[in-house]
Design a protein around this motif. Structure first.
Motif, PDB file in Angstrom:
ATOM      1  N   GLY A 126       0.521   4.903   3.561  1.00 42.38           N
ATOM      2  CA  GLY A 126       1.446   5.104   2.445  1.00 42.38           C
ATOM      3  C   GLY A 126       2.641   5.953   2.831  1.00 42.38           C
ATOM      4  O   GLY A 126       3.775   5.676   2.439  1.00 42.38           O
ATOM      5  N   LEU A 127       2.380   6.998   3.610  1.00 44.59           N
ATOM      6  CA  LEU A 127       3.489   7.851   4.080  1.00 44.59           C
ATOM      7  C   LEU A 127       4.461   7.028   4.908  1.00 44.59           C
ATOM      8  O   LEU A 127       5.682   7.149   4.797  1.00 44.59           O
ATOM      9  N   LEU A 128       3.899   6.156   5.730  1.00 43.19           N
ATOM     10  CA  LEU A 128       4.733   5.328   6.594  1.00 43.19           C
ATOM     11  C   LEU A 128       5.568   4.361   5.748  1.00 43.19           C
ATOM     12  O   LEU A 128       6.737   4.104   6.040  1.00 43.19           O
ATOM     13  N   LEU A 129       4.952   3.845   4.689  1.00 40.99           N
ATOM     14  CA  LEU A 129       5.653   2.942   3.780  1.00 40.99           C
ATOM     15  C   LEU A 129       6.851   3.658   3.149  1.00 40.99           C
ATOM     16  O   LEU A 129       7.943   3.109   3.022  1.00 40.99           O
ATOM     17  N   ARG A 130       6.622   4.915   2.753  1.00 41.46           N
ATOM     18  CA  ARG A 130       7.721   5.674   2.154  1.00 41.46           C
ATOM     19  C   ARG A 130       8.798   5.956   3.192  1.00 41.46           C
ATOM     20  O   ARG A 130       9.990   5.967   2.887  1.00 41.46           O
ATOM     21  N   ALA A 131       8.380   6.176   4.417  1.00 38.23           N
ATOM     22  CA  ALA A 131       9.358   6.477   5.469  1.00 38.23           C
ATOM     23  C   ALA A 131      10.223   5.260   5.781  1.00 38.23           C
ATOM     24  O   ALA A 131      11.414   5.395   6.045  1.00 38.23           O
ATOM     25  N   VAL A 132       9.650   4.068   5.715  1.00 45.35           N
ATOM     26  CA  VAL A 132      10.409   2.891   6.140  1.00 45.35           C
ATOM     27  C   VAL A 132      11.572   2.603   5.189  1.00 45.35           C
ATOM     28  O   VAL A 132      12.641   2.155   5.611  1.00 45.35           O
ATOM     29  N   GLY A 133      11.384   2.901   3.905  1.00 46.84           N
ATOM     30  CA  GLY A 133      12.467   2.697   2.960  1.00 46.84           C
ATOM     31  C   GLY A 133      13.531   3.772   3.104  1.00 46.84           C
ATOM     32  O   GLY A 133      14.705   3.560   2.843  1.00 46.84           O
ATOM     33  N   ASP A 134      13.071   4.926   3.535  1.00 48.50           N
ATOM     34  CA  ASP A 134      13.913   6.103   3.657  1.00 48.50           C
ATOM     35  C   ASP A 134      14.744   6.055   4.933  1.00 48.50           C
ATOM     36  O   ASP A 134      15.933   6.352   4.927  1.00 48.50           O
ATOM     37  N   ASN A 135      14.094   5.726   6.028  1.00 48.46           N
ATOM     38  CA  ASN A 135      14.718   5.797   7.341  1.00 48.46           C
ATOM     39  C   ASN A 135      13.919   4.960   8.345  1.00 48.46           C
ATOM     40  O   ASN A 135      13.010   5.467   8.987  1.00 48.46           O
ATOM     41  N   PRO A 136      14.267   3.683   8.471  1.00 47.80           N
ATOM     42  CA  PRO A 136      13.512   2.803   9.373  1.00 47.80           C
ATOM     43  C   PRO A 136      13.483   3.317  10.812  1.00 47.80           C
ATOM     44  O   PRO A 136      12.523   3.084  11.533  1.00 47.80           O
ATOM     45  N   GLN A 137      14.545   4.035  11.203  1.00 46.42           N
ATOM     46  CA  GLN A 137      14.595   4.546  12.573  1.00 46.42           C
ATOM     47  C   GLN A 137      13.447   5.517  12.843  1.00 46.42           C
ATOM     48  O   GLN A 137      12.912   5.563  13.945  1.00 46.42           O
ATOM     49  N   LEU A 138      13.050   6.273  11.819  1.00 47.99           N
ATOM     50  CA  LEU A 138      11.943   7.211  11.996  1.00 47.99           C
ATOM     51  C   LEU A 138      10.657   6.443  12.283  1.00 47.99           C
ATOM     52  O   LEU A 138       9.851   6.855  13.114  1.00 47.99           O
ATOM     53  N   VAL A 139      10.491   5.328  11.592  1.00 51.23           N
ATOM     54  CA  VAL A 139       9.291   4.516  11.802  1.00 51.23           C
ATOM     55  C   VAL A 139       9.262   3.990  13.233  1.00 51.23           C
ATOM     56  O   VAL A 139       8.229   4.003  13.898  1.00 51.23           O
ATOM     57  N   ILE A 140      10.425   3.579  13.731  1.00 51.34           N
ATOM     58  CA  ILE A 140      10.517   3.134  15.125  1.00 51.34           C
ATOM     59  C   ILE A 140      10.140   4.288  16.050  1.00 51.34           C
ATOM     60  O   ILE A 140       9.392   4.114  17.001  1.00 51.34           O
ATOM     61  N   SER A 141      10.647   5.487  15.733  1.00 48.62           N
ATOM     62  CA  SER A 141      10.335   6.652  16.554  1.00 48.62           C
ATOM     63  C   SER A 141       8.844   6.963  16.552  1.00 48.62           C
ATOM     64  O   SER A 141       8.335   7.591  17.470  1.00 48.62           O
ATOM     65  N   LEU A 142       8.155   6.551  15.474  1.00 48.70           N
ATOM     66  CA  LEU A 142       6.719   6.797  15.404  1.00 48.70           C
ATOM     67  C   LEU A 142       5.947   5.667  16.070  1.00 48.70           C
ATOM     68  O   LEU A 142       4.737   5.538  15.903  1.00 48.70           O
ATOM     69  N   ALA A 143       6.662   4.838  16.817  1.00 49.51           N
ATOM     70  CA  ALA A 143       6.069   3.740  17.579  1.00 49.51           C
ATOM     71  C   ALA A 143       5.421   2.693  16.680  1.00 49.51           C
ATOM     72  O   ALA A 143       4.450   2.043  17.058  1.00 49.51           O
ATOM     73  N   GLN A 144       5.930   2.566  15.474  1.00 51.56           N
ATOM     74  CA  GLN A 144       5.430   1.528  14.565  1.00 51.56           C
ATOM     75  C   GLN A 144       6.542   0.522  14.316  1.00 51.56           C
ATOM     76  O   GLN A 144       7.720   0.871  14.301  1.00 51.56           O
ATOM     77  N   ASN A 145       6.137  -0.706  14.044  1.00 53.45           N
ATOM     78  CA  ASN A 145       7.103  -1.766  13.784  1.00 53.45           C
ATOM     79  C   ASN A 145       7.524  -1.733  12.313  1.00 53.45           C
ATOM     80  O   ASN A 145       6.718  -2.019  11.429  1.00 53.45           O
ATOM     81  N   PRO A 146       8.779  -1.352  12.039  1.00 52.91           N
ATOM     82  CA  PRO A 146       9.182  -1.228  10.635  1.00 52.91           C
ATOM     83  C   PRO A 146       9.072  -2.554   9.869  1.00 52.91           C
ATOM     84  O   PRO A 146       8.820  -2.552   8.665  1.00 52.91           O
ATOM     85  N   GLY A 147       9.246  -3.656  10.585  1.00 56.18           N
ATOM     86  CA  GLY A 147       9.125  -4.964   9.935  1.00 56.18           C
ATOM     87  C   GLY A 147       7.748  -5.163   9.323  1.00 56.18           C
ATOM     88  O   GLY A 147       7.619  -5.598   8.173  1.00 56.18           O
TER      89      GLY A 147
END
Ligand code: ADP
Ligand code: MG
Lengths: 307, 270
Positions: A163-184
């Motif tokens: 859920g935290l990751l879901l909130r992050a992806v809407g906020d800042n997809p680049q952060l999700v990439i930095s967390l080594a997760q696929n924002p798509g």
């Protein structure tokens, strides 16, 4: 007095049932920052599946659950169109919504299907345990608990890692990439959940009104967005806790505004026009309020974790 | 030992169009484990493209990127994040603004693990987060529940740096990460960066417009011009260089190519 009570009851029932869909729109629009029009198709999808299944004596709770999954599947399609085929967010939703029109007709085999006589969650199962005196309130009581249950499930989910990751992806997809997760993938997950909520909402409405109408999805996104925006605007300064609560209240308030407009004597043919006007008013007042407070940012908001 | 090798790299933007830009043609670079490199160069010389190449944001049209003896050319950007971290010029890119500091750190710490339905925030880690925040010396340890969007850009950049280095990484990429900050904050963040790099012994590649930083920090200096390395100074050579020398070299390149304005570089160097 009886009439007022009856109308209020109707508003609450409808507001809570549609509120579940609004929670879904909250995920796509607010959390994911993805204007997803698929809900116009997934809401009636849930209704179509539920109508067909309950008419075939399938347990209505199971039918509701299956509707949720079917909605999720449609959300997956929207997500894949956007992420894998690189189609614009708005367009991906429109494609799914359009395709679902045919799918819904294929499922129901007719544009208007009465489920009169079928077992629903409102006339069978656990709800029958309520004392006889509460029978007129059955629908409201169940709708209330369902909406609240879905709200709490969503609240819980948004505090999990996923859920935290879901909130992050809407906020800042680049952060999700930095967390080594696929924002798509995360976006797709969000669309699955969002459309699951919409289809469940359609399923419950179908059981409450006892029919499926292929047109029942038209303008659902407007109802959802209006509920989200009205809820988050009107109630944002009240100590209500989470945004999800505000969205549910927003949904009720929106239904109330519509009911008032209709009861003031507006022709029901103008319903969609009134909906659009109400939504416009909500949007504009939201912006005006934001301006007044110097924008959503700027001040240090301490310890208010509303998601 | 080499941590990173760029081998015969070619990067062409909008290939086979009228707007074709060749940024790198047969570019080679080796970065040894433990090095802290500062990278300077005029605007358009290819610094950001180089970092994008390493971070997996762009794929070279030719050549290969080898990381820890493994060819990683063509891996997705998020897959690169497993072993490297990046701090951007824009402090907004390193954090999630609508979430609290605590939530941002919890997410950062989960990197490398599964993002499932487990609790997002582990209360037992609070003390650890506070210790790490204290090291930033910006008072953030008392603001765990504050939304990151309400922090100053310096605080956000410090947090981005912490997020980036909270889990072990092999390479830290810094893309003018102090350029958007006021001089004093910029100084603070730069010192902080140096401290973290030294403490964790992480290999680092820092692009900077500030020539003084380029000389003062790091143990190797690279200058890029038109996609070519024009200076590659080791620690000893770097110690002898002065800001004026770099400015001199910059202006020499500028004279050859007056169309490209380098005002920003000169300005920051003084
Ligand atoms: N996505 C892109 N598309 C086309 N040209 C690009 C792109 N990115 C960079 N360039 C060009 O590549 C050259 C190098 O840019 P860049 O790496 O950003 O330089 P620096 O960071 O050193 O200022 C510039 O001429 C720039 O215009
Ligand atoms: Mg650059």
């Amino acid at each position: 007095m009886d009439i007022v009570l009856e109308i209020s009851k109707g508003i609450l029932e409808q507001g809570l049932i549609y509120g579940i869909m609004a929670l879904g729109v909250y995920i796509s629009y607010q959390v994911l920052d993805f204007p997803d029009l698929s809900v116009d198709g997934t809401f009636p999808l849930g209704a179509a599946i539920t109508a067909i299944l309950t008419l075939r004596q399938v347990n209505p709770w199971l039918a509701s659950l299956l509707s949720f999954f079917a909605g999720g599947l449609a959300g997956l399609v929207t997500g894949l169109l956007h992420v894998k085929l690189k189609i614009k967010d708005l367009l991906s939703g429109i494609l799914t919504m359009t395709a679902l029109w045919s799918v819904n007709l294929a499922i129901a085999k007719t544009s208007l299907l009465s489920t009169y006589g079928a077992r629903t969650i409102f006339n069978s199962g656990p709800i029958l345990l309520l004392p006889a005196g509460l029978t007129p309130w059955r629908t409201l009581i169940l709708a209330f608990h369902l909406a609240l249950f879905m709200k709490y499930v969503l609240d819980w989910y948004l505090t999990t890692r996923s859920g935290l990751l879901l909130r992050a992806v809407g906020d800042n997809p680049q952060l999700v990439i930095s967390l080594a997760q696929n924002p798509g993938y995360i976006k797709i997950l969000g669309l699955i959940i969002s459309n699951g909520f919409a289809a469940l909402s359609g399923s419950i409405l179908c059981q409450q009104q006892r029919f499926f109408d292929v047109n029942m999805g038209a303008g659902i996104i407007v109802i959802g967005l209006a509920s989200v925006i009205i809820g988050m605007t009107v109630f944002k300064n009240l100590p209500l806790g989470k945004y999800t609560s505000m969205v549910l209240l927003g949904s009720i308030l929106y239904k109330a505004a519509l009911a008032i407009a209709l009861n003031l004597g507006f022709d029901p043919n103008y319903l969609k026009l009134i909906m659009a006007i109400l939504f416009t008013v909500a949007l504009v007042s939201n912006r005006v309020l934001e301006k007044k407070e110097g924008g959503p940012k700027g001040r240090e908001s301490i310890a208010i974790n509303k998601y | 030992m080499n941590l990173l090798q760029l081998i015969n790299i070619e990067v062409v933007f909008e290939q086979n169009t009228n707007n074709e830009t060749v940024v790198f043609a047969d570019f080679n670079l080796e970065i040894k484990k433990g090095q802290f490199i500062s990278l300077v160069g005029s605007n358009g010389s290819g610094k950001t493209t180089l970092l994008n190449l390493i971070a997996g944001n762009i794929i070279p049209t030719k050549g290969s990127v080898v990381f820890a003896q493994r060819d990683i050319t063509g891996l997705k950007e998020h897959q690169h994040s497993h072993f490297m971290g990046r701090v951007f010029q824009d402090p907004a890119l390193g954090t999630s603004p609508s979430m609290t500091i605590l939530e941002n750190l919890a997410l950062a710490e989960a990197k490398g693990h599964s993002f499932g339905l487990q609790r997002g925030i582990n209360k037992k880690r609070l003390d650890y987060y506070k210790t790490r925040l204290e090291q930033l010396q910006l008072g953030l340890e008392n603001k765990l529940q504050v939304q990151v969007g309400s922090l100053s850009s310096g605080q956000r950049q410090a947090l981005a740096l912490l997020i980036c280095t909270l889990t072990p990484i092999k390479l830290l990429i810094l893309d003018e990460h102090t350029a958007a900050l006021d001089p004093k904050t910029s100084e603070t963040i730069m010192e902080l960066t140096d401290k973290i790099i030294k403490k964790q012994g992480v290999t680092a590649l820092m692009v900077t417009h500030n020539l003084r930083y380029a000389l003062e920090y790091g143990d190797r200096l690279l200058m890029l011009d038109k996609g070519k390395t024009v200076i590659d100074a080791n620690n000893a050579e770097k110690d002898k260089l002065r800001v004026q020398d770099l400015v001199q070299m910059f202006s020499e390149f500028m004279e050859e190519r007056p169309a490209i304005s380098n005002l920003k570089v000169i300005h920051l160097a003084t």
